[in-house]
Design an enzyme around this catalytic site. Structure first.
Site, PDB file in Angstrom:
ATOM      1  N   HIS A  34       0.805  -1.229   0.000  1.00  0.00           N
ATOM      2  CA  HIS A  34       0.000   0.000   0.000  1.00  0.00           C
ATOM      3  C   HIS A  34       0.844   1.287   0.000  1.00  0.00           C
ATOM      4  O   HIS A  34       0.610   2.197  -0.782  1.00  0.00           O
ATOM      5  CB  HIS A  34      -0.898   0.030   1.247  1.00  0.00           C
ATOM      6  CG  HIS A  34      -1.673  -1.212   1.470  1.00  0.00           C
ATOM      7  ND1 HIS A  34      -2.880  -1.462   0.856  1.00  0.00           N
ATOM      8  CD2 HIS A  34      -1.413  -2.311   2.234  1.00  0.00           C
ATOM      9  CE1 HIS A  34      -3.339  -2.635   1.242  1.00  0.00           C
ATOM     10  NE2 HIS A  34      -2.468  -3.179   2.076  1.00  0.00           N
TER      11      HIS A  34
HETATM   12  C1  BDR Z   1      -1.625   0.435   5.781  1.00  0.00           C
HETATM   13  O1  BDR Z   1      -1.656  -0.371   6.941  1.00  0.00           O
HETATM   14  C2  BDR Z   1      -0.364  -0.683   7.345  1.00  0.00           C
HETATM   15  O2  BDR Z   1      -0.297  -1.938   7.936  1.00  0.00           O
HETATM   16  C3  BDR Z   1       0.488  -0.570   6.126  1.00  0.00           C
HETATM   17  O3  BDR Z   1       1.833  -0.279   6.453  1.00  0.00           O
HETATM   18  C4  BDR Z   1      -0.173   0.533   5.360  1.00  0.00           C
HETATM   19  O4  BDR Z   1       0.329   1.783   5.762  1.00  0.00           O
HETATM   20  C5  BDR Z   1      -2.532  -0.147   4.730  1.00  0.00           C
HETATM   21  O5  BDR Z   1      -3.830  -0.245   5.223  1.00  0.00           O
END
Ligand code: BDR
Ligand code: CA
Length: 309
Positions: free
Chosen positions: A238
């Site tokens: 993400h």
């Molecule tokens: C986000 O949640 C975190 O666990 C990841 O690093 C990312 O920033 C995605 O939903």
């Protein structure tokens, strides 16, 4: 001229890849990396930022901000990213006691170059929220804010309704997204359009750079967990989409929307609620990335990481 960025993050494996990509790209000048708790504890997040930068050892080191040890967060993601947040890799770092807090680093850098800095937040929004509470005038000094977080139509990833970063500190997210800052939110709707398959690992394993070696050490466990838990032959990264959005906004389809964060709901705590009606209740307060050009973003990631130190 390179775009000045501050990365506010909670590494986390996808944050780690995002940081490596940002450090590798000449279009970005990473002036600071400010840690926040989220995926791991505040202390561990700070250690991880330091560990990554030490291992990459870029020609120009960004300043490092330490996460506030008293941060109150609703959950963490150690199940996904490992006990220390960087998969199976364990890094020792020198314990530095004179680190400036993240909020101070953000404040100082914004004041030094008002209107010039893009802030990319890929963790809970606690740091910016604290900054805006203490020094409201700093909000107007941010040139652009990119937030990896929230969702529009795909539900959540930590609860049925909420995305992880927003859920962790929903009150902070509410405050930050209400601030008058030009903001792009890179939602799960966009980030989940891109699955990084095993060829990313193959590419990293075939290279001798410090970036490739670091990422080849921390990524394999994540592929394993995605296969076991979700039956996926690949992973979402993400936060990397957040950095790509700073480099190549044209690869994202965005819509200006009025949105708010739910902070009281029992089942919906931390959900982002966007008013998509023809006559919304408020004026649009953010650009919401709903789609990305998966092939082009993937290429950008491969090219960038291939050029790392
Ligand atoms: C986000 O949640 C975190 O666990 C990841 O690093 C990312 O920033 C995605 O939903
Ligand atoms: Ca993150």
């Amino acid at each position: 001229m390179a775009r000045k960025v501050i990365l506010d993050m909670d590494p986390g494996i996808d944050d780690a890849v995002a940081l490596c990509l940002a450090l590798a790209d000449p279009r970005l000048e990473v002036i600071a990396v400010t840690a926040t708790g989220g995926n791991v504890s505040p202390r561990q997040a700070t250690r991880n930022v330091q560990a990554i930068i030490e291992r990459i050892d870029p020609p120009r080191w960004p300043r490092i901000g330490a996460a506030e040890s008293e941060q109150l967060l609703r959950t963490d993601a150690r199940e996904l990213y490992g006990a220390e947040g960087l998969g199976d890799a364990e890094f020792t770092v020198a314990e530095l006691h004179n680190r400036h807090p993240s909020v101070k680093v953000l404040s100082e850098e914004l004041r030094q170059a008002p209107g010039e800095i893009t802030v990319v937040c890929s963790g809970p929004l606690s740091n910016l929220s604290a900054l805006f509470q203490r020094e409201p005038e700093t909000a107007a000094m941010i040139s652009e804010l990119i937030v990896v977080g929230g969702s529009v139509a795909v539900g959540g990833n930590i609860t049925a309704a909420a995305e992880f970063n927003i859920y962790c500190d929903a009150e902070a997210a509410q405050r930050v997204l209400r601030a008058k800052v030009p903001t792009t939110v890179v939602t799960l709707d966009a980030t989940q359009k891109l699955v990084l398959r095993y060829d990313l690992l193959d590419m990293l394993r075939s290279r001798e750079t410090r970036t490739a070696k670091l990422l080849a050490a921390i990524l394999p466990g994540l592929y394993h967990i995605y296969r076991q838990r979700y039956g996926m032959e690949g992973v979402y990264l993400h936060d990397v989409a957040g950095v790509v959005a700073a480099m190549h906004p044209e690869l994202f389809t965005t819509k200006a929307l009025y949105g708010e964060v739910e902070v009281t709901g029992e089942l919906t705590h931390g959900a982002t609620v966007f008013d998509r009606r023809p006559q919304p209740e408020g004026a649009p307060n953010m650009d919401v990335a709903l789609e990305l050009d998966a092939a082009a973003v993937r290429d950008c990631i491969f090219r960038g990481l291939d050029h790392g130190e």
